[in-house]
Write an enzyme that holds these catalytic residues in place. Structure first.
Site, short mmCIF file in Angstrom:
data_model
loop_
_atom_site.label_atom_id
_atom_site.label_comp_id
_atom_site.label_asym_id
_atom_site.label_seq_id
_atom_site.Cartn_x
_atom_site.Cartn_y
_atom_site.Cartn_z
N TRP A 176 19.18 136.51 57.96
CA TRP A 176 18.87 135.19 58.52
C TRP A 176 19.12 135.18 60.03
O TRP A 176 18.31 134.66 60.79
CB TRP A 176 19.70 134.09 57.84
CG TRP A 176 19.38 133.94 56.39
CD1 TRP A 176 20.23 134.10 55.34
CD2 TRP A 176 18.10 133.58 55.80
NE1 TRP A 176 19.57 133.87 54.15
CE2 TRP A 176 18.27 133.55 54.41
CE3 TRP A 176 16.84 133.30 56.33
CZ2 TRP A 176 17.23 133.25 53.53
CZ3 TRP A 176 15.80 132.98 55.46
CH2 TRP A 176 16.00 132.97 54.07
N LYS A 198 22.04 124.64 49.84
CA LYS A 198 23.16 125.49 49.42
C LYS A 198 24.38 124.65 49.05
O LYS A 198 25.07 124.95 48.09
CB LYS A 198 23.55 126.47 50.54
CG LYS A 198 22.37 127.23 51.17
CD LYS A 198 21.84 128.35 50.32
CE LYS A 198 20.50 128.92 50.75
NZ LYS A 198 20.32 129.30 52.12
N ASP A 223 24.01 128.40 62.70
CA ASP A 223 23.34 128.18 61.42
C ASP A 223 24.46 128.10 60.38
O ASP A 223 25.13 129.08 60.11
CB ASP A 223 22.40 129.36 61.14
CG ASP A 223 21.75 129.29 59.75
OD1 ASP A 223 22.06 128.39 58.97
OD2 ASP A 223 20.91 130.18 59.47
C1 PLP Z 1 19.11 130.00 52.96
C2 PLP Z 1 19.39 130.26 54.38
C3 PLP Z 1 18.42 130.09 55.39
C4 PLP Z 1 17.00 129.72 55.08
O1 PLP Z 1 16.87 128.39 54.86
P1 PLP Z 1 15.45 127.71 54.57
O2 PLP Z 1 15.84 126.29 54.43
O3 PLP Z 1 14.90 128.32 53.31
O4 PLP Z 1 14.56 127.97 55.73
C5 PLP Z 1 18.80 130.30 56.71
N1 PLP Z 1 20.06 130.67 57.02
C6 PLP Z 1 21.00 130.86 56.09
C7 PLP Z 1 22.38 131.27 56.50
C8 PLP Z 1 20.70 130.66 54.74
O5 PLP Z 1 21.65 130.84 53.80
#
Ligand code: PLP
Length: 357
Positions: free
Chosen positions: A99, A190, A166
């Site tokens: 990511w 999540k 993020d």
């Molecule tokens: C799941 C995840 C993403 C992707 O998220 P989307 O909403 O599917 O674009 C990005 N960063 C992390 C750390 C993630 O766990």
């Protein structure tokens, strides 16, 4: 048989969230209408959004001068929005996983990108340390929890330049000193809500510093000025998030959540470290995630991996397969996962080890 949901995302939500969301799908806030069919500009819906944003501020103790936004497009759209809105000449990224790498790649479309450190050499099984953050970069981007590899930056770092994080997979799992960050974003699927909404916590005064033209929908200012309702927001996922936030508040907030998460993770890591059949993939204990716990079988038992997967799955463990880039197993122990589920997985590991060694 009870199903224990260890899925990495979308993932387990509190039963409270599911029950309350169902009620609102049938009759939202006494309107006699479903939350799925009311105007987002109705007073009940606007009030719910304001409460949800208020709960964000309250639970994370967000200081004045920040705005909470609920947007579409997932964390993946934030990879480009962050760079488009904040990157003038140069940005710095910490490459701690797939990511983080995707975020870094998007930023390259908007300027120079410095990868300050990377743990790619060992399939991202640690958090790099001892790197230098270039002070002439516009911001430094980190991924606090690396969902695929099970590593986590569990503290709020000091950063000489604006810090962007993020926090898709560890938001609300611990207290966060938001004042140390200029922007925090994440997909909700999540730890918060079903997929479909992305939260952004943004310090208002970091905007307006880039020279490029920004398309309306990709400009944070649009959404700040539009009170996160410039266009039709993802109402249903925000509604579910609203219930999760209330659940968390009633439980005692992020400090209590952190203790519960530490306790759950300790139970599973202890088993991984003491059971002769299994081993963790993240060796430095300091880097181990409290949200995604990755483990494999010791080399001499490698051939039993498929058997263990089937054994545990038959006992109700759902979603424990590791990401294909890591292999083995990944148990996601998000906020809503009860301790009993972790104990059930540990029992499975013990039973399997006894039967097969
Ligand atoms: C799941 C995840 C993403 C992707 O998220 P989307 O909403 O599917 O674009 C990005 N960063 C992390 C750390 C993630 O766990």
């Amino acid at each position: 048989m009870k199903t224990h949901n260890f899925s990495a995302g979308p993932s387990i939500l509190p039963q409270y969230t599911i029950d309350e969301t169902i009620k609102g799908i049938q009759n939202f806030a006494g309107t006699g209408l479903s939350i799925m069919e009311v105007s987002h500009r109705s007073k009940e819906c606007v009030a719910m959004f304001e409460e949800a944003r208020g709960l964000f501020k309250e639970l994370l103790n967000i200081p004045e001068g920040y705005t909470v936004l609920f947007l579409g497009g997932g964390a993946s759209t934030q990879f480009l929005m962050v760079a488009m809105n904040l990157l003038n000449k140069k940005a710095a990224y910490l490459n701690t996983g797939a990511w983080a790498n995707k975020a870094l790649k998007e930023a390259k479309q908007f300027g120079e990108v410095i990868e300050v450190a990377s743990s790619k050499d060992t399939v991202y099984n640690y958090i790099p340390k001892g790197y230098t953050i270039p002070t002439d970069a516009d911001y430094f981007h980190i991924t606090t929890n690396n969902t695929i590899y099970g590593t986590e930056i569990k503290y709020d770092m000091d950063c000489p330049i604006p810090l962007v994080a993020d926090m898709s997979s560890d938001i609300f799992s611990r207290p966060v000193d938001v004042s140390k960050y200029d922007l925090i974003y994440g997909g909700a699927q999540k730890n918060l809500a079903p997929a479909g909404v992305t939260f952004v916590i943004i310090k208002n005064d970091i905007l307006g510093k880039v020279e490029r033209q920004i398309p309306t929908m990709l400009d944070y200012t649009t959404h700040i000025e539009g009170d996160t309702m410039f266009n039709t927001p993802p109402v249903l996922p925000v509604y579910a998030a609203y219930h999760t936030l209330n659940w968390l508040k009633n439980l005692g907030g992020v400090e209590v959540m952190q203790k519960m998460n530490e306790e759950k993770a300790a139970i599973l890591y202890n088993e991984i470290d003491s059971n002769p059949m299994f081993k963790g993939t993240v060796l430095d204990k300091e880097d181990r995630s409290l949200m995604n716990i990755c483990f494999v079988m010791e080399d001499e038992y490698k051939h039993l991996e498929k058997d263990f997967y089937e054994f545990a799955t038959a006992k109700g463990m759902s979603g424990i397969k590791g990401h294909r880039s890591v292999g083995g197993f990944r148990a996601s122990t998000y906020n809503a996962l009860p301790k009993e589920s972790v104990q059930a997985l540990v029992d499975c590991m013990r039973e399997f080890q006894k039967a097969n060694s």
